[in-house]
Design an enzyme around this catalytic site. Structure first.
Site, PDB file in Angstrom:
ATOM      1  CB  CYS A  79       2.615   7.305   3.516  1.00 32.04           C
ATOM      2  SG  CYS A  79       2.921   6.041   4.750  1.00 32.04           S
TER       3      CYS A  79
ATOM      4  CD  GLU B 213      -2.579  -1.075   2.704  1.00 28.55           C
ATOM      5  OE1 GLU B 213      -3.198  -2.087   3.009  1.00 28.55           O
ATOM      6  OE2 GLU B 213      -2.489  -0.067   3.452  1.00 28.55           O
TER       7      GLU B 213
ATOM      8  CB  CYS C  72       3.404  -2.896  16.442  1.00 25.36           C
ATOM      9  SG  CYS C  72       5.129  -2.461  16.244  1.00 25.36           S
TER      10      CYS C  72
ATOM     11  CB  CYS D 216       0.617  -2.398  13.337  1.00 23.12           C
ATOM     12  SG  CYS D 216       1.116  -2.288  11.635  1.00 23.12           S
TER      13      CYS D 216
ATOM     14  CB  CYS E 182       5.804  -5.598   9.437  1.00 27.90           C
ATOM     15  SG  CYS E 182       7.005  -4.813  10.535  1.00 27.90           S
TER      16      CYS E 182
ATOM     17  CB  CYS F 212      -1.002   1.352   7.846  1.00 25.89           C
ATOM     18  SG  CYS F 212       0.446   0.891   6.945  1.00 25.89           S
TER      19      CYS F 212
END
Ligand code: SF4
Length: 347
Positions: A111, A98, A122, A125, A118, A338
């Site tokens: 961005c 994205e 976290c 997220c 990832c 996100c």
């Protein structure tokens, strides 16, 4: 050098110097490198056939030796309120990432994502839920900007590395991307207009500081004590708050750049006055700024907060003499946390 499965070199990831070397090895004139670099990074063509001032023979040779990475726009969500555009791109290997294009008074900022997924885990997220697949190549980070500029017709003057992925976990490719982005013969973006956001990979912060690139370092702090930070950010068990802030002090000492601390506000977790007092104590003596972010709703998680709580928390910090703002919500009518868009598409 990065190559495709068919052995062709990823030309968009090459610096001008490297491209020059390869062309000399191919028995081509040195000046051709600058010409080709300009076709790629200024005119932004996506095939060698469009390089009209090169001979047909050279274009054929280039096509055999190199590939030009490009991204396919799978989805494009445009805000009717503030012109924010969110892109879901498909990479050449079928993975998705994205990118968000945002409009501010001073111009357009993008961005970008730096990894597919990832590893950092976290808790607030969405990017981490489906796990990590791979690092993005320098060309694939750069192509997010080139594709958005071409599609939107808007000139992009700034970039934030805050999309999917931890930029410092893909350190070499990100540094090369920054080199290409700021190349005088290419896009020529000043790194003063670039922010890199990290969850706190301490050794890499020291490495980055030594490069003295002039970009803004943005630290995802999100808590004021180790216990509550570890609950939402597993990286804190590797590098705790003290180690992280020590690295930040060193970064400031070397670069002279003010640090931005991100604070994702979660109701009932890190939003009390006591949290604000602890945070102010931690940041005492720092030249910094705190950016409070009302946490995004993710369907798999129970976290919430809103602008009202964020404003209240900002008030606490201001009383304590800490420079803080609440992040402006852009694209609220197309909002998806996100990483959420990618997940919904892939799963
Ligand atoms: S917040 Fe950043 S570092 Fe943490 S899981 Fe999400 S993408 Fe990774």
């Amino acid at each position: 050098m990065y190559t495709d499965p068919d052995g062709r070199i990823d030309i968009l990831s090459l610096t001008l110097e490297e491209l020059t070397e390869v062309l000399i090895e191919m028995n081509e004139m040195k000046f051709r490198a600058k010409q080709i670099f300009s076709w790629l990074h200024v005119k932004r063509v996506t095939d060698f056939g469009s390089m009209s001032d090169l001979s047909a023979q050279l274009r054929q040779k280039l096509d055999e030796k190199f590939c030009i990475k490009s991204l396919f726009i799978v989805k494009r969500l445009e805000s009717k309120r503030d012109n924010t555009v969110k892109y879901l791109y498909r990479l050449p290997d079928g993975n998705h990432i994205e990118t968000v294009l945002m409009e501010y008074e001073h111009g357009n900022t993008i961005c970008v994502s730096t990894q597919v997924g990832c590893k950092m885990g976290c808790r607030f997220c969405a990017s981490t839920i489906a796990g990590y697949k791979r690092d993005l190549l320098p060309s694939e980070i750069l192509a997010q900007i080139y594709t958005a500029e071409r599609d939107s017709g808007r000139k992009i003057g700034g970039a934030v590395l805050m999309g999917i992925g931890e930029p410092l976990d893909n350190y070499d490719n990100v540094i090369r991307f920054l080199e290409l982005l700021s190349s005088k013969d290419g896009m020529n973006m000043s790194l003063r207009h670039v922010s890199l956001s990290t969850c706190g990979l301490v050794p890499k912060i020291y490495e980055l500081a030594k490069l003295g690139l002039g970009l803004t370092l943005s630290i995802s702090l999100h808590a004021s004590d180790n216990k509550s930070r570890s609950e939402i950010m597993p990286v804190n068990d590797r590098y705790n708050i003290d180690e992280l802030l020590k690295a930040c002090r060193e970064y400031f000492k070397i670069t002279g750049r003010r640090i931005s601390f991100e604070y994702a506000l979660i109701d009932g977790h890190n939003d009390s006055r006591e949290d604000a007092v602890r945070l102010a104590k931690l940041l005492d003596g720092f030249v910094c700024h705190v950016n409070i972010i009302p946490v995004n709703k993710i369907k798999e998680r129970n976290f919430t907060s809103d602008r009202k709580s964020a404003q209240r928390f900002r008030g606490y910090l201001e009383e304590l003499g800490v420079n803080a703002t609440v992040r402006r919500t852009l694209g609220a009518d197309i909002d998806a946390a996100c990483g959420q868009l990618r997940r919904e598409y892939e799963i």
